[in-house]
Design an enzyme around this catalytic site. Structure first.
Site, PDB file in Angstrom:
ATOM      1  N   ASN A   1       0.944   3.754  10.809  1.00 49.86           N
ATOM      2  CA  ASN A   1       0.095   4.267  11.902  1.00 49.86           C
ATOM      3  C   ASN A   1       0.442   3.477  13.149  1.00 49.86           C
ATOM      4  O   ASN A   1       1.003   2.392  13.050  1.00 49.86           O
ATOM      5  CB  ASN A   1      -1.392   4.048  11.548  1.00 49.86           C
ATOM      6  CG  ASN A   1      -1.685   2.576  11.259  1.00 49.86           C
ATOM      7  OD1 ASN A   1      -1.386   2.070  10.165  1.00 49.86           O
ATOM      8  ND2 ASN A   1      -2.227   1.883  12.232  1.00 49.86           N
TER       9      ASN A   1
ATOM     10  N   MET B   1      -1.960  -6.949   6.953  1.00 48.72           N
ATOM     11  CA  MET B   1      -2.913  -7.900   6.372  1.00 48.72           C
ATOM     12  C   MET B   1      -2.337  -8.605   5.143  1.00 48.72           C
ATOM     13  O   MET B   1      -3.079  -8.974   4.234  1.00 48.72           O
ATOM     14  CB  MET B   1      -4.200  -7.162   5.985  1.00 48.72           C
ATOM     15  CG  MET B   1      -4.824  -6.367   7.126  1.00 48.72           C
ATOM     16  SD  MET B   1      -6.217  -5.395   6.561  1.00 48.72           S
ATOM     17  CE  MET B   1      -6.511  -4.344   8.002  1.00 48.72           C
ATOM     18  N   SER B   2      -1.027  -8.752   5.110  1.00 50.44           N
ATOM     19  CA  SER B   2      -0.425  -9.352   3.911  1.00 50.44           C
ATOM     20  C   SER B   2       0.861 -10.069   4.279  1.00 50.44           C
ATOM     21  O   SER B   2       1.066 -10.454   5.424  1.00 50.44           O
ATOM     22  CB  SER B   2      -0.121  -8.244   2.893  1.00 50.44           C
ATOM     23  OG  SER B   2       0.897  -7.383   3.385  1.00 50.44           O
TER      24      SER B   2
ATOM     25  N   SER C   1       0.825  -1.217   0.000  1.00 51.18           N
ATOM     26  CA  SER C   1       0.000   0.000   0.000  1.00 51.18           C
ATOM     27  C   SER C   1       0.852   1.258   0.000  1.00 51.18           C
ATOM     28  O   SER C   1       1.649   1.469   0.916  1.00 51.18           O
ATOM     29  CB  SER C   1      -0.872   0.058   1.256  1.00 51.18           C
ATOM     30  OG  SER C   1      -1.792  -0.962   1.265  1.00 51.18           O
TER      31      SER C   1
ATOM     32  N   HIS D   1      -7.740   4.055   6.396  1.00 51.05           N
ATOM     33  CA  HIS D   1      -6.885   3.727   5.254  1.00 51.05           C
ATOM     34  C   HIS D   1      -6.239   5.008   4.715  1.00 51.05           C
ATOM     35  O   HIS D   1      -5.112   4.982   4.221  1.00 51.05           O
ATOM     36  CB  HIS D   1      -7.707   3.027   4.173  1.00 51.05           C
ATOM     37  CG  HIS D   1      -6.887   2.494   3.034  1.00 51.05           C
ATOM     38  ND1 HIS D   1      -5.855   1.598   3.206  1.00 51.05           N
ATOM     39  CD2 HIS D   1      -6.935   2.749   1.703  1.00 51.05           C
ATOM     40  CE1 HIS D   1      -5.308   1.321   2.029  1.00 51.05           C
ATOM     41  NE2 HIS D   1      -5.943   2.012   1.101  1.00 51.05           N
TER      42      HIS D   1
ATOM     43  N   TYR E   1      -8.062 -10.965   2.266  1.00 50.02           N
ATOM     44  CA  TYR E   1      -9.350 -10.342   2.622  1.00 50.02           C
ATOM     45  C   TYR E   1     -10.169  -9.912   1.404  1.00 50.02           C
ATOM     46  O   TYR E   1     -11.350  -9.624   1.507  1.00 50.02           O
ATOM     47  CB  TYR E   1      -9.153  -9.140   3.569  1.00 50.02           C
ATOM     48  CG  TYR E   1      -8.401  -7.965   2.980  1.00 50.02           C
ATOM     49  CD1 TYR E   1      -8.962  -7.131   2.017  1.00 50.02           C
ATOM     50  CD2 TYR E   1      -7.106  -7.692   3.404  1.00 50.02           C
ATOM     51  CE1 TYR E   1      -8.270  -6.068   1.481  1.00 50.02           C
ATOM     52  CE2 TYR E   1      -6.396  -6.627   2.881  1.00 50.02           C
ATOM     53  CZ  TYR E   1      -6.986  -5.819   1.920  1.00 50.02           C
ATOM     54  OH  TYR E   1      -6.287  -4.772   1.384  1.00 50.02           O
ATOM     55  N   GLU E   2      -9.518  -9.873   0.239  1.00 49.05           N
ATOM     56  CA  GLU E   2     -10.267  -9.526  -0.971  1.00 49.05           C
ATOM     57  C   GLU E   2     -11.137 -10.698  -1.422  1.00 49.05           C
ATOM     58  O   GLU E   2     -11.969 -10.542  -2.316  1.00 49.05           O
ATOM     59  CB  GLU E   2      -9.302  -9.138  -2.099  1.00 49.05           C
ATOM     60  CG  GLU E   2      -8.589  -7.822  -1.852  1.00 49.05           C
ATOM     61  CD  GLU E   2      -7.568  -7.508  -2.941  1.00 49.05           C
ATOM     62  OE1 GLU E   2      -7.948  -6.900  -3.952  1.00 49.05           O
ATOM     63  OE2 GLU E   2      -6.396  -7.903  -2.782  1.00 49.05           O
TER      64      GLU E   2
ATOM     65  N   ALA F   1       2.600  -1.854   4.323  1.00 52.67           N
ATOM     66  CA  ALA F   1       2.274  -0.849   5.331  1.00 52.67           C
ATOM     67  C   ALA F   1       1.766  -1.633   6.533  1.00 52.67           C
ATOM     68  O   ALA F   1       1.048  -2.621   6.367  1.00 52.67           O
ATOM     69  CB  ALA F   1       1.197   0.086   4.807  1.00 52.67           C
TER      70      ALA F   1
ATOM     71  N   HIS G   1      -3.457   0.361  -4.873  1.00 54.60           N
ATOM     72  CA  HIS G   1      -2.749  -0.771  -5.471  1.00 54.60           C
ATOM     73  C   HIS G   1      -3.045  -0.759  -6.957  1.00 54.60           C
ATOM     74  O   HIS G   1      -4.200  -0.825  -7.353  1.00 54.60           O
ATOM     75  CB  HIS G   1      -3.251  -2.097  -4.877  1.00 54.60           C
ATOM     76  CG  HIS G   1      -2.837  -2.310  -3.467  1.00 54.60           C
ATOM     77  ND1 HIS G   1      -1.909  -3.243  -3.107  1.00 54.60           N
ATOM     78  CD2 HIS G   1      -3.228  -1.701  -2.337  1.00 54.60           C
ATOM     79  CE1 HIS G   1      -1.743  -3.201  -1.791  1.00 54.60           C
ATOM     80  NE2 HIS G   1      -2.536  -2.281  -1.305  1.00 54.60           N
TER      81      HIS G   1
ATOM     82  N   HIS H   1      -4.683  -9.737  -1.709  1.00 58.99           N
ATOM     83  CA  HIS H   1      -4.877  -9.969  -0.277  1.00 58.99           C
ATOM     84  C   HIS H   1      -5.927 -11.048  -0.054  1.00 58.99           C
ATOM     85  O   HIS H   1      -6.914 -11.137  -0.793  1.00 58.99           O
ATOM     86  CB  HIS H   1      -5.349  -8.680   0.409  1.00 58.99           C
ATOM     87  CG  HIS H   1      -4.406  -7.528   0.279  1.00 58.99           C
ATOM     88  ND1 HIS H   1      -4.434  -6.686  -0.797  1.00 58.99           N
ATOM     89  CD2 HIS H   1      -3.406  -7.101   1.088  1.00 58.99           C
ATOM     90  CE1 HIS H   1      -3.493  -5.765  -0.640  1.00 58.99           C
ATOM     91  NE2 HIS H   1      -2.845  -5.995   0.481  1.00 58.99           N
TER      92      HIS H   1
HETATM   93  N1  HPA Z   1      -3.514  -3.026  11.233  1.00 59.23           N
HETATM   94  C1  HPA Z   1      -3.540  -3.922  10.231  1.00 59.23           C
HETATM   95  N2  HPA Z   1      -3.096  -3.668   9.016  1.00 59.23           N
HETATM   96  C2  HPA Z   1      -2.555  -2.467   8.786  1.00 59.23           C
HETATM   97  C3  HPA Z   1      -2.483  -1.485   9.777  1.00 59.23           C
HETATM   98  C4  HPA Z   1      -2.995  -1.776  11.072  1.00 59.23           C
HETATM   99  O1  HPA Z   1      -2.968  -0.966  12.013  1.00 59.23           O
HETATM  100  N3  HPA Z   1      -1.900  -0.389   9.220  1.00 59.23           N
HETATM  101  C5  HPA Z   1      -1.620  -0.719   7.926  1.00 59.23           C
HETATM  102  N4  HPA Z   1      -2.020  -1.976   7.664  1.00 59.23           N
END
Ligand code: HPA
Length: 273
Positions: free
Chosen positions: A234, A210-211, A29, A246, A84-85, A112, A60, A82
């Site tokens: 973050n 998440m990857s 990302s 996001h 989750y997709e 990320a 993406h 991903h």
């Molecule tokens: N949690 C999960 N996935 C993420 C995060 C998060 O805080 N930040 C970027 N991808």
């Protein structure tokens, strides 16, 4: 995913270029900008590659960029798939199989991630030293194809030690402050709850995303050397008194873009192979 489908995809890609990539890049990302720096690029959209799924997340792009970067022949995924997709683990990791078939020996995976370690700050880069697979599944479940790898692959060094040290050295030479830590792979797409983040911290996690975990398992199965880099976009849920979005993730990755580009380019330039 059998060898015939892997070969169909790799044949399609191979017919579009003359170089032989040795380094694969998976750009997470907001980090796809690295692919824009590839010289004499051959660009292939995922939707055109046989058996490749299409990527659906904002930020993406969904294409392969093949060419030279810092004098090395690379193949970059600008955007990844991903779990989750809604893709299967096999689909998520299919490009790694294809890149292996194309001849890559090294894979640099980027993402990320949320910072769990309270010593981290948004904008930090983290070298992944190990991971926790918290996805509740594994991309190698199913019949093992012995030609692709072992039934029970060793995972004790799935992030290459020499690459970890190399990346640390590069950051030091560039005067970039770098973190090292353990990446937790969650399925998403919901961000974690504060209680989950406290649990993951207790379990030893430093960053969460998440990857990455599926691709790294398959790369390890395929005996590809892996370097993993997280951009701490973050602080994870509950650490700061603010909701996660996001937009924040994209905003931070944009801000660290210059450092990230400089760092990865140096890593590639002198990557031990
Ligand atoms: N949690 C999960 N996935 C993420 C995060 C998060 O805080 N930040 C970027 N991808």
């Amino acid at each position: 995913m059998n060898q015939a489908t892997i070969k169909e995809a790799s044949n399609y890609i191979e017919n579009k270029y003359t170089i032989k990539p040795t380094i694969g890049l998976i750009l997470g990302s907001g980090l796809g900008v690295l692919a824009d720096q590839i010289e004499n690029p051959v660009i292939i959209e995922y939707k055109d590659v046989p058996h490749f799924p299409e990527s659906t997340v904002a930020g993406h792009k969904g294409q392969l960029v093949i060419g030279s970067l810092e004098g090395k022949q690379v193949i970059a995924m600008q955007g990844r798939f991903h779990y989750y997709e809604g893709y299967s683990m096999e689909q998520v990791t299919f490009p790694v199989r294809v890149m292996k078939q194309l001849g890559i020996e090294s894979l640099i995976v980027t993402n990320a991630a949320g910072g769990i370690n309270t010593n981290f700050s948004p904008g930090d880069l983290m070298i992944i030293t190990d991971h926790l697979n918290n996805m509740g599944t594994n991309p190698l479940i199913g019949k093992n194809d012995d030609q692709l790898g072992d039934r029970f692959p060793d995972m004790s060094r799935c992030y290459d030690q020499e690459y970890i040290e190399h990346a640390e050295q590069c950051a030091m030479e560039l005067n970039i402050n770098i973190q090292k830590g353990i990446y937790v792979g969650n399925t998403g797409p919901a961000y974690e709850t504060p209680a989950e983040i406290r649990m993951l911290r207790t379990l030893g996690g430093d960053a969460v995303g998440m990857s990455t975990v599926p691709e790294v398992i398959v790369a390890n199965h395929a005996k590809i050397r892996v370097l993993g880099i997280s951009c701490i976009s973050n602080m994870a849920a509950g650490i700061l008194d603010q909701p996660l979005t996001h937009a924040e993730v994209m905003d931070t990755t944009n801000k660290v873009r210059e450092n990230f580009l400089q760092f990865i380019k140096k890593v590639i330039d002198t990557l031990p192979q």
